[in-house]
Design a protein around this motif. Structure first.
Motif, short mmCIF file in Angstrom:
data_model
loop_
_atom_site.label_atom_id
_atom_site.label_comp_id
_atom_site.label_asym_id
_atom_site.label_seq_id
_atom_site.Cartn_x
_atom_site.Cartn_y
_atom_site.Cartn_z
N ARG A 79 -10.32 -0.73 -14.40
CA ARG A 79 -9.41 0.23 -13.74
C ARG A 79 -8.45 -0.41 -12.76
NH1 ARG A 79 -11.51 4.25 -10.55
NH2 ARG A 79 -9.43 5.09 -10.62
N SER A 80 -8.52 -1.72 -12.57
CA SER A 80 -7.61 -2.35 -11.61
C SER A 80 -7.13 -3.69 -12.12
CB SER A 80 -8.29 -2.52 -10.25
OG SER A 80 -9.31 -3.49 -10.33
N VAL A 81 -6.00 -4.11 -11.58
CA VAL A 81 -5.44 -5.41 -11.93
C VAL A 81 -4.82 -6.00 -10.67
CG1 VAL A 81 -3.22 -4.42 -12.69
CG2 VAL A 81 -3.94 -6.63 -13.59
N THR A 82 -5.05 -7.30 -10.47
CA THR A 82 -4.44 -8.03 -9.37
C THR A 82 -3.31 -8.87 -9.94
OG1 THR A 82 -6.53 -8.13 -8.17
CG2 THR A 82 -4.82 -9.68 -7.49
N LEU A 83 -2.12 -8.72 -9.34
CA LEU A 83 -0.92 -9.39 -9.84
C LEU A 83 -0.36 -10.32 -8.78
CD1 LEU A 83 0.64 -6.08 -11.13
CD2 LEU A 83 -0.40 -7.83 -12.55
N ALA A 84 0.00 -11.53 -9.17
CA ALA A 84 0.73 -12.45 -8.30
C ALA A 84 2.21 -12.22 -8.56
CB ALA A 84 0.35 -13.89 -8.61
N THR A 85 2.97 -11.95 -7.50
CA THR A 85 4.39 -11.66 -7.66
C THR A 85 5.22 -12.63 -6.82
OG1 THR A 85 4.49 -10.09 -5.81
CG2 THR A 85 3.91 -9.19 -7.98
N ALA A 86 6.46 -12.82 -7.24
CA ALA A 86 7.38 -13.67 -6.48
C ALA A 86 8.81 -13.16 -6.68
CB ALA A 86 7.28 -15.12 -6.94
N LEU A 87 9.64 -13.38 -5.66
CA LEU A 87 11.05 -13.02 -5.72
C LEU A 87 11.86 -14.27 -5.41
CD1 LEU A 87 12.75 -9.86 -4.44
CD2 LEU A 87 13.64 -12.06 -3.69
N TRP A 88 12.79 -14.59 -6.29
CA TRP A 88 13.66 -15.75 -6.16
C TRP A 88 15.10 -15.29 -6.05
CZ3 TRP A 88 11.85 -20.87 -6.59
CH2 TRP A 88 10.49 -20.99 -6.87
N ALA A 89 15.88 -15.89 -5.17
CA ALA A 89 17.32 -15.64 -5.10
C ALA A 89 18.01 -16.70 -5.96
CB ALA A 89 17.82 -15.73 -3.67
N GLU A 90 19.05 -16.28 -6.66
CA GLU A 90 19.80 -17.20 -7.51
C GLU A 90 21.29 -17.03 -7.23
OE1 GLU A 90 20.89 -17.55 -12.22
OE2 GLU A 90 18.83 -16.99 -11.71
N ASP A 91 21.96 -18.11 -6.84
CA ASP A 91 23.40 -18.08 -6.65
C ASP A 91 24.05 -17.87 -8.01
OD1 ASP A 91 26.17 -19.26 -6.60
OD2 ASP A 91 25.67 -19.42 -4.47
N ASP A 104 0.57 -10.68 -3.40
CA ASP A 104 -0.36 -10.16 -4.40
C ASP A 104 -0.41 -8.64 -4.31
OD1 ASP A 104 -0.98 -12.75 -5.14
OD2 ASP A 104 -2.75 -12.86 -3.84
N PHE A 105 -0.39 -7.98 -5.46
CA PHE A 105 -0.48 -6.52 -5.55
C PHE A 105 -1.72 -6.16 -6.35
CE2 PHE A 105 3.81 -6.97 -4.29
CZ PHE A 105 4.25 -5.75 -3.81
N VAL A 106 -2.46 -5.18 -5.88
CA VAL A 106 -3.57 -4.61 -6.64
C VAL A 106 -3.13 -3.23 -7.10
CG1 VAL A 106 -5.97 -3.83 -6.62
CG2 VAL A 106 -5.31 -5.90 -5.34
N MET A 107 -3.10 -3.05 -8.41
CA MET A 107 -2.73 -1.76 -9.00
C MET A 107 -3.99 -1.15 -9.60
SD MET A 107 0.40 -2.09 -8.17
CE MET A 107 1.22 -0.68 -8.87
N VAL A 108 -4.16 0.17 -9.40
CA VAL A 108 -5.35 0.87 -9.87
C VAL A 108 -4.94 1.98 -10.83
CG1 VAL A 108 -7.33 2.27 -9.17
CG2 VAL A 108 -6.60 0.34 -7.76
N ARG A 109 -5.61 2.04 -11.95
CA ARG A 109 -5.36 3.09 -12.95
C ARG A 109 -6.02 4.37 -12.48
NH1 ARG A 109 -8.22 4.00 -17.79
NH2 ARG A 109 -9.30 2.09 -17.29
N GLN A 110 -5.30 5.45 -12.64
CA GLN A 110 -5.79 6.76 -12.21
C GLN A 110 -7.05 7.14 -13.00
OE1 GLN A 110 -2.99 9.60 -11.05
NE2 GLN A 110 -2.42 8.00 -9.62
N ALA A 111 -7.99 7.79 -12.34
CA ALA A 111 -9.29 8.11 -12.93
C ALA A 111 -9.18 9.03 -14.15
CB ALA A 111 -10.19 8.76 -11.88
N ALA A 112 -8.15 9.84 -14.23
CA ALA A 112 -8.01 10.78 -15.34
C ALA A 112 -7.69 10.10 -16.66
CB ALA A 112 -6.93 11.81 -15.02
#
Length: 176
Positions: A79-91, A104-112
Protein backbone atom coordinates in the motif's frame (compact mmCIF):
# COMPACT_ATOMS: atom_id res chain seq x y z
CA UNK A 1 8.98 1.82 -16.71
CA UNK A 2 6.79 2.14 -13.64
CA UNK A 3 9.99 2.25 -11.53
CA UNK A 4 11.18 5.66 -12.75
CA UNK A 5 9.86 8.80 -14.38
CA UNK A 6 11.35 11.99 -15.84
CA UNK A 7 9.29 15.15 -16.51
CA UNK A 8 10.17 18.62 -17.73
CA UNK A 9 8.59 22.02 -17.10
CA UNK A 10 9.50 25.70 -17.39
CA UNK A 11 10.09 28.23 -14.60
CA UNK A 12 7.72 31.16 -15.21
CA UNK A 13 7.98 34.54 -13.48
CA UNK A 14 4.71 33.99 -11.59
CA UNK A 15 6.31 30.96 -9.87
CA UNK A 16 9.29 32.99 -8.66
CA UNK A 17 10.18 34.80 -5.48
CA UNK A 18 11.60 38.33 -5.20
CA UNK A 19 15.03 36.99 -6.26
CA UNK A 20 13.70 35.86 -9.65
CA UNK A 21 14.14 32.18 -8.79
CA UNK A 22 11.65 29.35 -8.39
CA UNK A 23 9.79 29.69 -5.07
CA UNK A 24 10.55 26.70 -2.80
CA UNK A 25 6.87 25.81 -2.46
CA UNK A 26 6.47 25.70 -6.24
CA UNK A 27 9.53 23.42 -6.50
CA UNK A 28 8.06 21.11 -3.85
CA UNK A 29 4.74 21.07 -5.72
CA UNK A 30 6.57 19.93 -8.86
CA UNK A 31 8.21 17.07 -6.96
CA UNK A 32 4.91 16.18 -5.28
CA UNK A 33 3.27 16.01 -8.72
CA UNK A 34 5.88 13.58 -10.11
CA UNK A 35 5.68 11.54 -6.88
CA UNK A 36 1.88 11.36 -7.25
CA UNK A 37 2.13 10.24 -10.89
CA UNK A 38 4.83 7.60 -10.31
CA UNK A 39 3.23 6.47 -7.04
CA UNK A 40 -0.11 5.99 -8.82
CA UNK A 41 1.60 3.99 -11.57
CA UNK A 42 3.65 1.88 -9.17
CA UNK A 43 0.74 1.08 -6.84
CA UNK A 44 -1.96 1.04 -9.54
CA UNK A 45 -4.37 2.99 -7.41
CA UNK A 46 -5.34 6.33 -5.95
CA UNK A 47 -2.50 7.62 -3.77
CA UNK A 48 -1.89 10.48 -1.36
CA UNK A 49 1.32 11.98 0.00
CA UNK A 50 2.00 10.51 3.44
CA UNK A 51 5.46 11.94 4.14
CA UNK A 52 8.22 14.07 2.67
CA UNK A 53 11.75 13.80 4.06
CA UNK A 54 15.42 14.49 3.42
CA UNK A 55 14.74 17.70 1.53
CA UNK A 56 17.93 19.29 0.28
CA UNK A 57 17.73 22.70 -1.41
CA UNK A 58 21.06 22.86 -3.26
CA UNK A 59 20.73 25.77 -5.72
CA UNK A 60 18.09 28.13 -7.13
CA UNK A 61 16.28 27.58 -10.45
CA UNK A 62 16.14 30.92 -12.30
CA UNK A 63 13.09 32.16 -14.19
CA UNK A 64 13.26 31.14 -17.83
CA UNK A 65 15.12 27.90 -17.16
CA UNK A 66 13.74 24.44 -17.74
CA UNK A 67 13.30 22.27 -14.69
CA UNK A 68 13.53 18.53 -15.03
CA UNK A 69 12.07 16.42 -12.26
CA UNK A 70 13.10 12.81 -11.80
CA UNK A 71 11.64 10.14 -9.56
CA UNK A 72 12.48 6.52 -8.95
CA UNK A 73 10.99 3.84 -6.74
CA UNK A 74 13.27 3.16 -3.78
CA UNK A 75 11.00 0.80 -1.85
CA UNK A 76 7.53 -0.59 -2.51
CA UNK A 77 5.07 -2.43 -0.34
CA UNK A 78 1.45 -3.44 -0.87
CA UNK A 79 0.00 0.00 0.00
CA UNK A 80 2.95 2.39 0.03
CA UNK A 81 5.92 3.39 -2.08
CA UNK A 82 9.00 5.45 -1.22
CA UNK A 83 10.28 7.58 -4.08
CA UNK A 84 13.59 9.41 -4.46
CA UNK A 85 12.97 12.67 -6.33
CA UNK A 86 15.20 15.39 -7.73
CA UNK A 87 14.74 18.71 -9.53
CA UNK A 88 17.37 20.00 -11.96
CA UNK A 89 17.51 23.44 -13.61
CA UNK A 90 18.61 23.51 -17.24
CA UNK A 91 19.67 26.63 -19.12
CA UNK A 92 17.62 26.55 -22.32
CA UNK A 93 20.37 28.03 -24.47
CA UNK A 94 23.50 26.26 -23.21
CA UNK A 95 22.04 23.05 -21.77
CA UNK A 96 24.03 23.54 -18.54
CA UNK A 97 22.35 21.68 -15.69
CA UNK A 98 22.31 22.42 -11.95
CA UNK A 99 21.04 20.16 -9.16
CA UNK A 100 18.48 22.26 -7.25
CA UNK A 101 16.36 20.12 -4.94
CA UNK A 102 16.08 16.50 -3.86
CA UNK A 103 13.91 14.65 -1.39
CA UNK A 104 12.07 11.45 -0.57
CA UNK A 105 8.28 11.10 -0.84
CA UNK A 106 6.16 8.34 0.67
CA UNK A 107 2.93 7.81 -1.24
CA UNK A 108 0.15 5.64 0.22
CA UNK A 109 -2.61 3.91 -1.73
CA UNK A 110 -6.08 4.57 -0.41
CA UNK A 111 -7.58 1.68 1.58
CA UNK A 112 -10.65 1.42 -0.68
CA UNK A 113 -8.51 0.27 -3.63
CA UNK A 114 -8.29 -3.43 -4.46
CA UNK A 115 -5.40 -5.57 -3.26
CA UNK A 116 -2.14 -5.19 -5.13
CA UNK A 117 0.08 -8.09 -6.23
CA UNK A 118 3.48 -8.62 -4.61
CA UNK A 119 5.89 -5.77 -5.37
CA UNK A 120 8.48 -6.23 -8.11
CA UNK A 121 12.14 -5.39 -7.63
CA UNK A 122 12.95 -1.74 -8.36
CA UNK A 123 14.47 -1.03 -11.78
CA UNK A 124 17.79 0.72 -12.29
CA UNK A 125 17.63 4.42 -11.54
CA UNK A 126 17.78 6.91 -14.39
CA UNK A 127 20.96 8.95 -14.54
CA UNK A 128 20.03 12.26 -12.93
CA UNK A 129 22.99 14.02 -14.57
CA UNK A 130 21.72 13.37 -18.10
CA UNK A 131 18.84 15.25 -19.66
CA UNK A 132 16.47 13.64 -22.10
CA UNK A 133 17.97 13.37 -25.59
CA UNK A 134 17.99 16.50 -27.74
CA UNK A 135 14.64 17.03 -29.40
CA UNK A 136 12.68 15.08 -26.77
CA UNK A 137 10.64 16.14 -23.77
CA UNK A 138 8.11 14.45 -21.51
CA UNK A 139 5.52 16.71 -19.95
CA UNK A 140 2.92 15.35 -17.55
CA UNK A 141 0.01 17.18 -16.04
CA UNK A 142 -2.78 16.18 -13.69
CA UNK A 143 -6.25 17.01 -15.00
CA UNK A 144 -7.97 18.98 -12.25
CA UNK A 145 -11.63 20.13 -12.39
CA UNK A 146 -10.58 23.56 -13.67
CA UNK A 147 -9.10 21.89 -16.76
CA UNK A 148 -12.33 20.07 -17.63
CA UNK A 149 -15.35 21.16 -19.63
CA UNK A 150 -18.98 20.92 -18.47
CA UNK A 151 -18.93 17.15 -19.18
CA UNK A 152 -15.90 16.55 -16.97
CA UNK A 153 -13.58 15.95 -19.95
CA UNK A 154 -10.23 17.68 -20.48
CA UNK A 155 -10.85 20.96 -22.29
CA UNK A 156 -8.94 21.56 -25.52
CA UNK A 157 -7.29 24.77 -24.30
CA UNK A 158 -5.22 23.20 -21.50
CA UNK A 159 -4.44 20.17 -23.67
CA UNK A 160 -3.11 22.39 -26.46
CA UNK A 161 -1.07 24.45 -23.97
CA UNK A 162 0.53 21.27 -22.62
CA UNK A 163 1.34 20.08 -26.15
CA UNK A 164 2.84 23.50 -26.94
CA UNK A 165 5.00 23.30 -23.79
CA UNK A 166 6.36 19.89 -24.78
CA UNK A 167 7.00 21.07 -28.33
CA UNK A 168 8.77 24.22 -27.12
CA UNK A 169 11.08 22.27 -24.78
CA UNK A 170 11.88 19.61 -27.42
CA UNK A 171 12.61 22.24 -30.08
CA UNK A 172 14.76 24.29 -27.69
CA UNK A 173 16.79 21.24 -26.75
CA UNK A 174 17.21 20.29 -30.41
CA UNK A 175 18.52 23.67 -31.59
CA UNK A 176 19.83 25.38 -28.41
Amino acid sequence: TAASLRLVDTVWPDQCNHHGTLFGGAALAMLDRIAFILGSKALRGSVVTAAVSRLDFQAPAPAGHLVECTARVEQRGRRSVTLATALWAEDMLTGARTACLSGDFVMVRQAADAALPEPAAPAAAPSADDAEPAGQAMVAEIVFPGHANHRGVLHGGPAMAWLAKAGFVAATRAVR
